[in-house]
Design an enzyme around this catalytic site. Sequence first.
Site, PDB file in Angstrom:
ATOM      1  N   GLY A  48       0.837  -1.213   0.000  1.00 17.87           N
ATOM      2  CA  GLY A  48       0.000   0.000   0.000  1.00 17.87           C
ATOM      3  C   GLY A  48       0.864   1.252   0.000  1.00 17.87           C
TER       4      GLY A  48
ATOM      5  NE  ARG B  57      -1.548  -4.373  -0.766  1.00 17.67           N
ATOM      6  CZ  ARG B  57      -2.510  -3.471  -0.609  1.00 17.67           C
ATOM      7  NH1 ARG B  57      -3.569  -3.473  -1.400  1.00 17.67           N
ATOM      8  NH2 ARG B  57      -2.442  -2.564   0.339  1.00 17.67           N
TER       9      ARG B  57
ATOM     10  CG  ASP C 281       3.666  -6.733   8.083  1.00 15.70           C
ATOM     11  OD1 ASP C 281       2.974  -6.452   7.083  1.00 15.70           O
ATOM     12  OD2 ASP C 281       3.191  -6.894   9.223  1.00 15.70           O
TER      13      ASP C 281
ATOM     14  CB  THR D  18       1.661   0.875   6.396  1.00 18.02           C
ATOM     15  OG1 THR D  18       0.232   0.793   6.578  1.00 18.02           O
ATOM     16  CG2 THR D  18       2.310   0.440   7.700  1.00 18.02           C
TER      17      THR D  18
ATOM     18  CG  ASP E  66      -3.002   0.358   7.885  1.00 19.56           C
ATOM     19  OD1 ASP E  66      -3.653   1.348   7.518  1.00 19.56           O
ATOM     20  OD2 ASP E  66      -3.022  -0.732   7.294  1.00 19.56           O
TER      21      ASP E  66
ATOM     22  CG  ASP F  31      -0.536  -2.394  10.580  1.00 21.77           C
ATOM     23  OD1 ASP F  31       0.414  -1.956   9.899  1.00 21.77           O
ATOM     24  OD2 ASP F  31      -1.453  -3.073  10.078  1.00 21.77           O
TER      25      ASP F  31
ATOM     26  NE  ARG G   8      -4.036  -3.800   5.365  1.00 27.29           N
ATOM     27  CZ  ARG G   8      -4.507  -4.157   4.184  1.00 27.29           C
ATOM     28  NH1 ARG G   8      -5.586  -4.897   4.093  1.00 27.29           N
ATOM     29  NH2 ARG G   8      -3.900  -3.786   3.077  1.00 27.29           N
TER      30      ARG G   8
HETATM   31  O1  F6P Z   1      -2.838  -0.787   4.609  1.00 29.76           O
HETATM   32  C1  F6P Z   1      -3.205   0.476   4.152  1.00 29.76           C
HETATM   33  C2  F6P Z   1      -4.680   0.518   3.837  1.00 29.76           C
HETATM   34  O2  F6P Z   1      -4.989   1.803   3.370  1.00 29.76           O
HETATM   35  C3  F6P Z   1      -5.608   0.109   4.980  1.00 29.76           C
HETATM   36  O3  F6P Z   1      -5.768   1.113   5.929  1.00 29.76           O
HETATM   37  C4  F6P Z   1      -6.847  -0.249   4.227  1.00 29.76           C
HETATM   38  O4  F6P Z   1      -7.650  -1.161   4.948  1.00 29.76           O
HETATM   39  C5  F6P Z   1      -6.314  -0.885   2.967  1.00 29.76           C
HETATM   40  O5  F6P Z   1      -4.995  -0.419   2.806  1.00 29.76           O
HETATM   41  C6  F6P Z   1      -7.082  -0.570   1.738  1.00 29.76           C
HETATM   42  O6  F6P Z   1      -6.534  -1.320   0.722  1.00 29.76           O
HETATM   43  P1  F6P Z   1      -6.853  -1.063  -0.809  1.00 29.76           P
HETATM   44  O7  F6P Z   1      -6.148   0.200  -1.209  1.00 29.76           O
HETATM   45  O8  F6P Z   1      -6.329  -2.259  -1.482  1.00 29.76           O
HETATM   46  O9  F6P Z   1      -8.348  -0.880  -0.917  1.00 29.76           O
END
Ligand code: F6P
Length: 344
Positions: free
Chosen positions: A35, A96, A127, A150, A152, A154, A196
């Site tokens: 991300g 990814r 990670d 990130t 998050d 986390d 998340r």
């Molecule tokens: O991990 C970063 C994040 O933005 C999270 O906060 C969120 O749940 C997820 O990615 C969203 O993922 P995507 O961009 O694949 O919808």
Amino acid sequence: MPFRTRITRWDLSLEESVLSLAVLREKVAIMTSGGDAAGMNPAVKSTADYALKLGMEPYLVKWGLRGLIEGWIEPATDAFLSDLIHRGGTALGSSRSKRFFEYEFRKQAYENLERLGIGKLVIIGGDGSFNALNQFYEDFKVPFAGIPATIDNDISGTDYCLGVDTALNMIRSSVDSIRDTASSFSRAFVIETMGRDCGYLAMTSALATDAEVCLVPEIEYDLDCIGKRLRAQRDAGKQYLLGIVAEGTGMGETLTRWMSDALGMDARLTVLGHVQRGGSPTVYDRIMAFKFAGAALDNLQAGEKNKVVVFKDGAFGMASINEITDTKHESDPALIKLCRGLSC
Ligand code: F6P
């Protein structure tokens, strides 16, 4: 180091020696993965700049792990690097890649690096990306350093990940705007943040915006108890309400309906979504990017082979992949303590 060769030639002129030294400069490839997060671009720029200072030749991998497989790897140019510092997201692109978990594709990635003579990697991501490169290290012994990024926040072992401060400021600015309209209409607003399973963004934002309610996966909440408190606040003259909900609770719609049904207020839900991931990196994210990048290269040059730079208790250090990926991330207990009163 599989593809670094040392040639000693005593018959070279000074110019030829300088030229041959240039040819033998150690090459490091920089990539972003997973991300996107604000701070990735300043981290790419500062890693490349610092690599040059260390006498290395920086390369850039486009589109993350996918680019490693496809061989989308180019020397870092001044033109590209000089237009990065203020940009959100990742200008290198990210992905990814499931294919990277197959040996055949990792081998292809290794051959791409070998062809270009690149012997080290710096990866800016989460990670999952560190795990992928650790497997790559085990297969082909290409040393790498990870920089955590990130929104998050986390990742185990580090108190800070690039992108968090920018995301928090985005959320703060959005909630401040929502407060204007909430107060004008005497409404209740529920604002859902990303993260998340981690409530860091929600907790920090709830405190910073003085919200009345905060629901996160880390704290048990009790709607009856919250109801009593909010009714008392309404009786005491509180005209409007703000609730911040972490996406990991899945409570956005439920809390909004509850505010309407249990409190009899006109209630609205705002899911902030991907706006939190974008935007120009804050000063803090830029400076942290410089520091993470410096630590990544210093440690790679000091012989670390497969570690992640972490920022813990105000200092930079390195953590092994196991420390990062095998340990469950725990949110800051002090933050949780401060937010308990908003969940009851
Ligand atoms: O991990 C970063 C994040 O933005 C999270 O906060 C969120 O749940 C997820 O990615 C969203 O993922 P995507 O961009 O694949 O919808």
